[in-house]
Design a protein around this motif. Structure first.
Motif, PDB file in Angstrom:
ATOM      1  N   LYS A 152     -32.245   0.225 -18.994  1.00  0.00           N
ATOM      2  CA  LYS A 152     -31.484   0.558 -20.166  1.00  0.00           C
ATOM      3  C   LYS A 152     -30.013   0.805 -19.781  1.00  0.00           C
ATOM      4  CE  LYS A 152     -31.472   5.116 -21.104  1.00  0.00           C
ATOM      5  NZ  LYS A 152     -31.241   6.020 -19.985  1.00  0.00           N
ATOM      6  N   HIS A 182     -38.404   4.317 -18.031  1.00  0.00           N
ATOM      7  CA  HIS A 182     -39.131   4.898 -16.893  1.00  0.00           C
ATOM      8  C   HIS A 182     -40.046   6.052 -17.318  1.00  0.00           C
ATOM      9  CE1 HIS A 182     -35.938   7.961 -16.734  1.00  0.00           C
ATOM     10  NE2 HIS A 182     -36.732   8.668 -15.956  1.00  0.00           N
ATOM     11  N   TYR A 183     -39.802   6.644 -18.503  1.00  0.00           N
ATOM     12  CA  TYR A 183     -40.711   7.703 -18.952  1.00  0.00           C
ATOM     13  C   TYR A 183     -42.143   7.190 -19.099  1.00  0.00           C
ATOM     14  CZ  TYR A 183     -37.975  11.863 -19.338  1.00  0.00           C
ATOM     15  OH  TYR A 183     -37.278  12.987 -19.009  1.00  0.00           O
ATOM     16  N   LYS A 186     -44.325   7.592 -16.061  1.00  0.00           N
ATOM     17  CA  LYS A 186     -44.662   8.924 -15.545  1.00  0.00           C
ATOM     18  C   LYS A 186     -46.157   9.173 -15.722  1.00  0.00           C
ATOM     19  CE  LYS A 186     -40.122  11.015 -16.497  1.00  0.00           C
ATOM     20  NZ  LYS A 186     -39.581  11.555 -15.256  1.00  0.00           N
ATOM     21  N   GLU A 220     -32.580  19.251 -19.686  1.00  0.00           N
ATOM     22  CA  GLU A 220     -32.160  19.058 -18.297  1.00  0.00           C
ATOM     23  C   GLU A 220     -31.112  20.097 -17.944  1.00  0.00           C
ATOM     24  OE1 GLU A 220     -31.755  14.657 -17.019  1.00  0.00           O
ATOM     25  OE2 GLU A 220     -30.960  14.742 -19.045  1.00  0.00           O
ATOM     26  N   ARG A 227     -21.858  10.082 -13.691  1.00  0.00           N
ATOM     27  CA  ARG A 227     -22.076   8.976 -14.621  1.00  0.00           C
ATOM     28  C   ARG A 227     -21.229   9.103 -15.888  1.00  0.00           C
ATOM     29  NH1 ARG A 227     -27.264   9.776 -16.502  1.00  0.00           N
ATOM     30  NH2 ARG A 227     -27.787   7.618 -16.945  1.00  0.00           N
ATOM     31  N   TYR A 230     -20.129   5.967 -17.909  1.00  0.00           N
ATOM     32  CA  TYR A 230     -21.211   5.369 -18.728  1.00  0.00           C
ATOM     33  C   TYR A 230     -21.552   6.302 -19.886  1.00  0.00           C
ATOM     34  CZ  TYR A 230     -26.120   5.600 -20.135  1.00  0.00           C
ATOM     35  OH  TYR A 230     -27.268   5.760 -20.869  1.00  0.00           O
ATOM     36  N   ASP A 239     -28.812   7.690 -24.966  1.00  0.00           N
ATOM     37  CA  ASP A 239     -29.304   7.793 -23.589  1.00  0.00           C
ATOM     38  C   ASP A 239     -30.768   8.254 -23.532  1.00  0.00           C
ATOM     39  OD1 ASP A 239     -28.763   7.783 -20.708  1.00  0.00           O
ATOM     40  OD2 ASP A 239     -28.944   9.972 -20.833  1.00  0.00           O
ATOM     41  N   MET A 240     -31.178   9.088 -24.449  1.00  0.00           N
ATOM     42  CA  MET A 240     -32.510   9.710 -24.339  1.00  0.00           C
ATOM     43  C   MET A 240     -33.396   9.519 -25.573  1.00  0.00           C
ATOM     44  SD  MET A 240     -32.590  11.177 -21.327  1.00  0.00           S
ATOM     45  CE  MET A 240     -33.908  12.372 -21.348  1.00  0.00           C
ATOM     46  N   HIS A 244     -36.593   7.268 -24.466  1.00  0.00           N
ATOM     47  CA  HIS A 244     -37.637   8.145 -23.929  1.00  0.00           C
ATOM     48  C   HIS A 244     -38.329   8.999 -25.003  1.00  0.00           C
ATOM     49  CE1 HIS A 244     -35.779   6.771 -20.357  1.00  0.00           C
ATOM     50  NE2 HIS A 244     -34.881   7.726 -20.211  1.00  0.00           N
ATOM     51  N   LYS A 344     -28.348  18.058 -22.059  1.00  0.00           N
ATOM     52  CA  LYS A 344     -27.952  18.277 -20.670  1.00  0.00           C
ATOM     53  C   LYS A 344     -27.385  19.693 -20.551  1.00  0.00           C
ATOM     54  CE  LYS A 344     -27.346  13.562 -19.201  1.00  0.00           C
ATOM     55  NZ  LYS A 344     -28.560  13.455 -18.376  1.00  0.00           N
ATOM     56  N   GLN A 383     -43.135  17.464 -17.160  1.00  0.00           N
ATOM     57  CA  GLN A 383     -42.479  17.780 -15.891  1.00  0.00           C
ATOM     58  C   GLN A 383     -41.627  19.036 -16.037  1.00  0.00           C
ATOM     59  OE1 GLN A 383     -40.159  14.161 -15.458  1.00  0.00           O
ATOM     60  NE2 GLN A 383     -38.471  15.002 -16.591  1.00  0.00           N
TER      61      GLN A 383
HETATM   62  C1  BG6 Z   1     -32.268   8.563 -17.793  1.00  0.00           C
HETATM   63  C2  BG6 Z   1     -30.993   9.035 -18.447  1.00  0.00           C
HETATM   64  O1  BG6 Z   1     -32.812   7.484 -18.499  1.00  0.00           O
HETATM   65  O2  BG6 Z   1     -33.192   9.635 -17.775  1.00  0.00           O
HETATM   66  C3  BG6 Z   1     -30.437  10.218 -17.732  1.00  0.00           C
HETATM   67  O3  BG6 Z   1     -30.046   7.973 -18.435  1.00  0.00           O
HETATM   68  C4  BG6 Z   1     -31.472  11.315 -17.597  1.00  0.00           C
HETATM   69  O4  BG6 Z   1     -29.287  10.720 -18.386  1.00  0.00           O
HETATM   70  C5  BG6 Z   1     -32.761  10.750 -17.026  1.00  0.00           C
HETATM   71  O5  BG6 Z   1     -30.966  12.313 -16.751  1.00  0.00           O
HETATM   72  C6  BG6 Z   1     -33.868  11.778 -17.058  1.00  0.00           C
HETATM   73  O6  BG6 Z   1     -34.967  11.268 -16.367  1.00  0.00           O
HETATM   74  P1  BG6 Z   1     -35.984  12.224 -15.626  1.00  0.00           P
HETATM   75  O7  BG6 Z   1     -37.014  11.287 -15.077  1.00  0.00           O
HETATM   76  O8  BG6 Z   1     -35.209  12.937 -14.571  1.00  0.00           O
HETATM   77  O9  BG6 Z   1     -36.509  13.150 -16.671  1.00  0.00           O
END
Ligand code: BG6
Length: 495
Positions: A152, A182-183, A186, A220, A227, A230, A239-240, A244, A344, A383
């Motif tokens: 992404k 990537h979520y 997990k 987070e 970054r 971006y 972004d999220m 995700h 964040k 997590q």
């Molecule tokens: C990414 C975002 O896709 O996921 C980041 O671009 C974010 O901003 C990250 O920090 C969070 O991933 P994870 O696996 O650390 O929860």
């Protein structure tokens, strides 16, 4: 199921993702013998680097980030021999002809066509050009064996995502395109489907009759780190939430799939996205809250505000926090709110989904017995804690009837002390196996953008709000509490 012989070409091979995530994941797949001995990684990047230099850079990444700790020398020695580096200009045809040569030479040596994976691990502005060249050079000729992987952001909004999808479909078949979220790789996220669809016990309760509301929090402690350039064009919503958090919502809300066929699962998820209630621009403030962090304290350390971060405009109005209330207009979920929030520089680094059940229809106990009463909750810890907690009422031991909430707990650490694979291990293996179940299909990406567009439009048309509106180390802006309090709920305290 092990992967067949594979060549992975990583564009953007000197970047952070390759170093921190991709190669440590491949190393672990190699270590656990998920990959065929006929395996190669060709890193492509713009910097000058030798094979040896590239390998030692990657070894450093494995030693720092691999979940199995430092590389085992005897494994690394063999694995390193599968890694090559090519310095390249992405716009030169010669880059792709020499890649083709290298790939066919390996195939000849191994005795025939193998899986070819092209991994786009670079900023979006390069992706279209490289994908075109890969397509035109005939590097991905076989739709059963050649795949192309995108990180992404997938588009910046609905229109650009549609354009990108249409463009890629002129070069590849949809079944060759792997859009990573990537979520979805997990372990605890994959377990949502196992929990829901491998147990008969919860599914009868999994609807508007028994569930009061759902909360999804991904908070987070990290800021934007390096970054900024971006992130300042993206923000929390892009972004999220777009990827995700909406994917988590789909997993909680989807109908049971008939099978684990990739398209069957993705059809059920896209049904949820299509059923999300469309918000008009005028209603955005009832459903969405944005925030941006100011300076503050995280774990006793002073941290700067977002506008002071590198790569961020000093008067930036980019959201670093977003909270939403969604409704899913279908039979199962009619009028049940789904509250989502992410930010964040929040007080905790935690991802958690809470399903709150409705209260008992009639409270038989005297009021003093129910002073500590709490609704039933099912808490899915994604997590850093990994587990599932079911909260219910019990009688506190003693001579009086006194109700007290207690937890039944399934904890990954205790049940599976040997640990879980990283998301990228699962996802990379799936790419090699040609299993797209955990990847985003074009229509999913577009449906997710579609529902968010009125919010994006509204926010971008009215940028002049008083940011920053939460201090680092807090749980987001006050408006986010108000969003949920209006419905008589509150964000459930992070454990
Ligand atoms: C990414 C975002 O896709 O996921 C980041 O671009 C974010 O901003 C990250 O920090 C969070 O991933 P994870 O696996 O650390 O929860």
């Amino acid at each position: 199921k092990k992967a067949k012989p594979t060549i992975i070409v990583i564009f953007g091979a000197t970047g952070d993702l390759t170093w921190r995530k991709l190669v440590p994941a491949m190393y672990n797949l190699y270590l656990d013998q998920w990959v065929d001995p006929h395996f190669a990684i060709i890193g492509v990047g713009r910097s000058e680097m030798s094979n040896e230099g590239f390998r030692s850079h990657l070894l450093d990444g494995i030693n720092k980030f691999s979940r199995t700790g430092k590389a085992k020398p005897e494994v690394w020695e063999v694995f390193a021999q599968t890694i090559f580096y090519q310095k390249a200009d992405y716009d030169q045809d010669s880059t792709y002809t020499s890649l083709k040569k290298q790939i066919t030479a390996l195939e000849d040596e191994w005795g025939g066509a193998v899986n070819r994976v092209f991994y786009m691990s670079l900023p979006p502005q390069h992706v279209q050009q490289i994908a075109t060249k890969v397509g035109e050079a005939g590097l991905a000729p076989d739709d059963k064996l050649s795949r192309i992987v995108f990180e992404k952001p997938f588009g910046h909004d609905l229109e650009s995502a549609k354009k990108l999808n249409q463009f890629l479909l002129t070069l590849f078949h949809e079944c060759q395109i792997y859009r990573i979220d990537h979520y979805l790789g997990k372990e605890t996220v994959q377990n949502i489907m196992a929990f829901r669809f491998a147990n008969a016990m919860f599914e009868p309760l999994w609807n508007r009759n028994y569930i009061d509301h759902v909360q999804i929090t991904v908070s987070e402690q990290l800021g934007v780190e390096d970054r900024g350039s971006y992130y300042d064009h993206a923000g929390a919503l892009r972004d999220m939430i777009q990827n995700h958090l909406l994917q988590l919502l789909c997993l909680i809300a989807m109908e049971p799939p008939v099978s684990f066929d990739a398209d069957e699962v993705r059809n059920r998820k896209v049904d949820v996205l299509h059923a999300l209630r469309k918000i008009s621009r005028d209603e955005v403030h009832h459903y969405a809250v944005r925030g941006q962090y100011g300076a503050g304290w995280i774990e006793g350390k002073k941290v700067p505000g977002y506008r002071e971060e590198k790569g961020v405009l000093p008067d930036s109005n980019t959201d670093t926090f977003a909270a939403f209330k969604f409704f899913i207009d279908n039979w199962r979920w009619s009028n049940i709110p789904f509250y989502l929030r992410t930010g964040k520089r929040m007080s905790e680094s935690i991802s958690v989904i809470t399903i709150q059940f409705k209260p008992v229809p009639h409270q038989s106990f005297p009021s003093q017995a129910t002073e500590n009463w709490q609704p039933n909750r099912l808490i899915l810890n994604i997590q850093p804690q990994m587990g599932i907690r079911l909260r219910f009422q019990a009688k506190r031991p003693g001579l009086k009837m006194q109700l007290n909430p207690v937890d039944m707990l399934f904890n990954y650490k205790e049940n599976y002390p040997s640990g879980s694979p990283e998301a990228y291990e699962t996802l990379l293996l799936d790419v090699m196996l040609g299993d797209a179940t955990l990847f985003m299909r074009a229509d999913q990406v577009e449906a997710a953008w579609e529902v968010l567009m009125p919010i994006l439009h509204k926010w971008e048309a009215n940028p002049s709000i008083s940011f920053p509106n939460y201090a680092s180390g807090m749980q987001g802006p006050e408006e986010s509490e108000a969003l949920i309090a209006r419905d008589g709920h509150n964000w459930i305290a992070l454990p």
